[in-house]
Scaffold this active site. Structure first.
Site, PDB file in Angstrom:
ATOM      1  CG  HIS A 165       5.656   3.280   9.773  1.00  0.00           C
ATOM      2  ND1 HIS A 165       6.066   2.466  10.621  1.00  0.00           N
ATOM      3  CD2 HIS A 165       4.828   2.747   8.879  1.00  0.00           C
ATOM      4  CE1 HIS A 165       5.421   1.137  10.375  1.00  0.00           C
ATOM      5  NE2 HIS A 165       4.518   1.282   9.161  1.00  0.00           N
ATOM      6  CG  HIS A 185       0.279   2.447   8.474  1.00  0.00           C
ATOM      7  ND1 HIS A 185      -0.335   1.273   8.867  1.00  0.00           N
ATOM      8  CD2 HIS A 185       1.305   2.239   8.118  1.00  0.00           C
ATOM      9  CE1 HIS A 185       0.512   0.462   8.985  1.00  0.00           C
ATOM     10  NE2 HIS A 185       1.573   1.028   8.426  1.00  0.00           N
ATOM     11  CD  GLU A 186       2.766   3.805   5.201  1.00  0.00           C
ATOM     12  OE1 GLU A 186       4.245   3.674   5.420  1.00  0.00           O
ATOM     13  OE2 GLU A 186       2.291   2.767   4.967  1.00  0.00           O
ATOM     14  CD  GLU A 196       4.352  -2.503   8.845  1.00  0.00           C
ATOM     15  OE1 GLU A 196       3.446  -1.456   8.894  1.00  0.00           O
ATOM     16  OE2 GLU A 196       5.301  -2.186   8.213  1.00  0.00           O
ATOM     17  CG  ASN A 226      11.047   4.760   1.390  1.00  0.00           C
ATOM     18  OD1 ASN A 226      11.464   3.745   1.998  1.00  0.00           O
ATOM     19  ND2 ASN A 226      10.014   5.006   0.525  1.00  0.00           N
ATOM     20  N   GLY A 266       0.882  -1.094  -0.023  1.00  0.00           N
ATOM     21  CA  GLY A 266      -0.016   0.119  -0.041  1.00  0.00           C
ATOM     22  C   GLY A 266       0.941   1.248  -0.060  1.00  0.00           C
ATOM     23  CB  ALA A 267       2.323   3.416   1.574  1.00  0.00           C
TER      24      ALA A 267
END
Length: 834
Positions: A293, A289-290, A312, A259, A255-256
């Site tokens: 991270h 979500h990303e 995750e 980085n 999905g993604a």
């Protein structure tokens, strides 16, 4: 090709420190390869032997501290190094291959305008496809990247990039990050740039998608800004990088990818066609979500891959929770999580391949084993466990523990033990005991109600071992409208329920019409309904006031079907009765998806499938009629999509295609046109000329995929033979997306006899393909090219025999284990649960 073992990583981390990488990439050398030069500055703590990883097309030169090394020292993907104690410089010059599988440096030429784009996806062990590296997460380093790109291209990277002379782009040095998080994306990007909180923000896509990105740019940037601000309210550590770019890239496998400073997304999130609000919500959740991270995964990174769930699960939980908190643009995200993501977790947790959320390090001995754990357990079950943890220990305490974790380990690596110690510092609760029960165990607990009318109490009977803090919803029929239900009370209780576990939950008053365990869906467990509650649900499920409660009940019905406790036709009857009155789109989509994809296609015998499709056709026709006034375009679009997929006669679909729209809307945009054509192809109502004409109308990447799907779906022996050759023949290898599209079209329940000869061919052909093309295509072959329609004992025996006898790539083995277990379950359901 050797994979990195945990023991090797521990030894290498003890031996050396990676101080700084200087990486030069040359993207002007042709269509097949690119140049890669790497200078690694590192320190050996003692004299010893080690290795650096690299997967080149050609290794041109290697020097260590200025002295040349024999390129022949590179065996498979490892270059042996003999080190003395102290500082060293390793220089590696190589020619690297572009990828068409979404691994390493993926190269894509847009069929719409002929423009070319490249981007990196280095997760787990693919940095060595880009440059030489000590490729493990706990050897963090500073990265300085220089890229030579063709004229007219823009280069994006982890840090702010600047263009110099001769097409050379230089990225600002990164803070210490792991090798798998290095990122570059280059091409003639269309960009929308802004600034927020003093940092440059940007969103980027292919030029051919520019109008669609521009149409949604404000929505995407608004979500990004809101999430950024909300995380700064939650986290004491500020955002740790110098910019925030989001690139929507083609043919992306996930999905993604998180980085730091350059998040890459699959560019299907740039919508060319009409979508529902839940699809926009999903995009927003992935953005959240990303971004989570950036702190959990990038600022603080796992030490070894056994702790991937820490990345995750945390991001999954924070993504759903933060979108709920920071915008009212979307419905309750936890409803969608309940009907989509948790189902993914429940299914994975009941297969032979299940594993703990946090497996023991010994259970993840190498990177090949670690790659298998990116599943519904590491994402959905782990997020569910964290949601239960927050309910149990309190959000204030949870965030305090998280902030302690960031402060203790920023720009470093951490383990599960470190995480638990940080949480324990913020609460008196036994988080280590919680972790042992929730994170180190496998399987799904089942909670069932036992009502004692004489005592006026409810006892929660648990199959399993985990403690649960749940709400029990008690509902009565509405006196004014018996089809509606009203909440009498919601009682919070712990399971086990107290000393001796003998007490029950008091339910004073008359017998309730409906009792729902885990109301609010805060825990991770299958729940059951007592007989009277199920009768109420069948009659009045859509009359339950809150959608999250309806999600819990629909999930209970789904699990009962899968466990052989509820007839598949009973689920379809409930859907037929209740969905015409359902108000939450995520629930409609989830129920229709399970009814079509699992019940009609797998759980029912072929003789019963036409009746199931007829029921779905009638149901979706009712939903289409209900939305004729334009009041709910998302529900109408969902109904139209499922009507198309369930159609068993071509007439209506041919009429829509000829008119270019569904009467009363919507217009047939590219997504709907290809969907109609795919169904008409299955029904034998289109030919190659029709498919070619549609591709000429839509000569895009998604058009190419749509045409591949349609061609593989044609009920013609020659078409099937040609599709199989494209998938497995070993000629011109399909890209990852074209492979998936062709595989999706090939197997159709209506064509079982036509493709029967290919069922036994799948296993040896997929095994050879996986060995030749690697993990990403192995995963796609096991996921999309598996003959899921073949639900019979012969197909099961064939698969079991191959699994026992063949030497399989781990990624394919895991997929086959899961597919065959799903096949066994479908056979049990067909036989009435026996």
């Amino acid at each position: 090709m050797p994979v990195l073992t945990r023991d090797e990583a521990v030894a290498r981390a003890a031996l050396l420190q990676a101080d700084r990488y200087q990486v030069e990439l040359d993207l002007t050398t042709g269509h097949e390869t690119f140049g890669s030069t790497t200078l690694i500055h590192f320190t050996a703590r003692a004299a010893g032997d080690t290795f650096v990883e690299l997967k080149p097309a050609e290794l041109r030169a290697v020097t260590l501290d200025g002295e040349p090394l024999d390129p022949g020292l590179l065996v498979d993907n490892r270059l042996a190094l003999r080190l003395t104690e102290g500082a060293h410089e390793l220089r590696v010059e190589a020619v690297m291959r572009y990828s068409r599988t979404g691994e390493g440096m993926h190269r894509f030429t847009d069929p719409t305008d002929g423009e070319t784009y490249v981007y990196s996806q280095l997760f787990m062990e693919d940095v060595q496809r880009l440059f030489a590296a000590f490729d493990q997460p706990d050897l963090k380093s500073v990265f300085e990247l220089t890229v030579t790109a063709p004229e007219g291209w823009t280069v994006l990277a982890n840090g702010i990039t600047e263009r110099g002379a001769d097409g050379r782009w230089t990225a600002a040095p990164t803070p210490p990050i792991s090798t798998y998080l290095v990122a570059v994306a280059a091409g003639p990007w269309h960009s929308v740039r802004t600034e927020h909180a003093g940092l440059p923000f940007g969103i980027h896509c292919r030029r051919s998608l520019a109008p669609y990105l521009d149409a949604d740019a404000e929505e995407i940037l608004d979500v990004t800004r809101r999430c950024f601000d909300r995380y700064h309210e939650k986290f004491s550590e500020p955002y740790p990088f110098d910019s925030y770019d989001q690139a929507f890239v083609p043919e992306f496998n996930a999905g993604a990818m998180e980085n730091p400073g350059l998040v890459t997304f699959r560019d299907e999130f740039v919508y060319r066609s009409a979508v529902t609000v839940t699809e926009r919500q999903t995009r927003a959740m992935v953005i959240a979500h990303e971004m989570a991270h950036m702190w959990f995964g990038d600022l603080v990174t796992l030490k070894w891959w056994d702790d991937i769930w820490l990345n995750e699960s945390f991001a999954e939980y924070m993504g759903y929770q933060t979108i709920n908190e920071c915008t009212d643009r979307y419905p309750d995200t936890w409803v969608d999580f309940g009907v989509v993501r948790k189902a993914w977790g429940y299914d994975a947790d009941q297969r032979p391949s299940t594993h703990p959320v946090a497996p023991d390090p010994e259970a993840v001995p190498d990177t090949a084993a670690a790659l298998l754990n990116f599943d519904g357990i590491s994402y959905a079950k782990g997020a569910s466990a964290l949601r239960q943890l927050v309910a149990w220990m309190g959000e204030k305490e949870f965030l305090a523990g998280i902030n302690t974790h960031f402060a203790r380990h920023k720009f470093g690596n951490a383990t599960l033990a470190d995480f638990l110690d940080s949480l324990a510092s913020a609460t008196e609760r036994d988080v280590h005991g919680w972790a042992a029960a929730w994170l180190r165990t496998t399987g799904v607990d089942t909670l069932a109600p036992a009502y004692d009318p004489a005592a006026g109490t409810l006892t929660v009977e648990r199959t399993g071992t985990r403690p649960h803090r749940i709400a029990v919803g008690v509902y009565d029929r509405d006196l004014a409208d018996p089809e509606q239900l009203t909440l009498r009370t919601r009682i919070t209780t712990d399971v086990p329920g107290g000393p001796g576990e003998s007490g029950g939950v008091p339910l004073p008053g008359p017998r309730p019409a409906l009792v729902v365990l885990n109301d609010g869906d805060y825990s991770y467990a299958k729940v059951r309904l007592d007989a009277e509650s199920w009768e109420t649900a069948v009659r009045s499920l859509s009359g339950i006031p809150e959608p999250i409660t309806r999600a819990v009940v629909w999930n209970a019905a789904r699990d009962m079907v899968r466990d052989g406790e509820l007839a598949p036709t009973a689920y379809l009857d409930a859907a037929r009765a209740q969905l015409p009155h359902e108000r939450d789109l995520a629930l409609v989509q989830g129920v229709l998806g399970f009814a079509a994809g699992q019940i009609a296609d797998r759980c029912l015998a072929p003789a019963d499938r036409p009746a199931a499709l007829a029921l779905l056709t009638d149901l979706t026709r009712d939903l289409i009629r209900r939305t004729e006034d334009g009041s709910d375009p998302g529900l109408r679009l969902t109904a139209v999509r499922h009507f198309i997929d369930a159609a068993d006669r071509p007439g209506t679909l041919q009429g829509w295609l000829a008119e270019g729209e569904v009467p009363g809307g919507p217009e047939l945009d590219p997504e709907l046109r290809w969907r109609v054509l795919a169904r008409l192809a299955v029904l034998g109502a289109v030919d190659e000329d029709t498919i070619a004409a549609e591709l000429a109308r839509d000569p895009s990447a998604t058009g190419e995929q749509g045409a591949a799907r349609c061609r593989a779906a044609l009920p013609d022996p020659a078409a099937k033979k040609a599709a199989w050759e494209r998938l497995f023949g070993g000629g011109e290898d399909l890209s990852n997306y074209l492979f998936t599209a062709t595989a999706q079209g090939f197997w159709q329940p209506e064509q079982a006899e036509l493709v029967r000869e290919y069922v036994p061919r799948f296993y040896p052909d997929a095994t050879e393909l996986a060995a030749r093309r690697g993990a990403a295509i192995a995963d796609a072959a096991g996921r999309y090219a598996f003959p899921v329609h073949a639900v019979d004992t012969d197909a099961l025996a064939l698969g079991e025999r191959h699994l026992a006898e063949a030497e399989l790539l781990p990624a394919l083995r895991r997929k086959l284990i899961d597919q065959l277990d799903d096949l066994r379950r479908a056979l049990r359901v067909r036989s009435g649960g026996r």
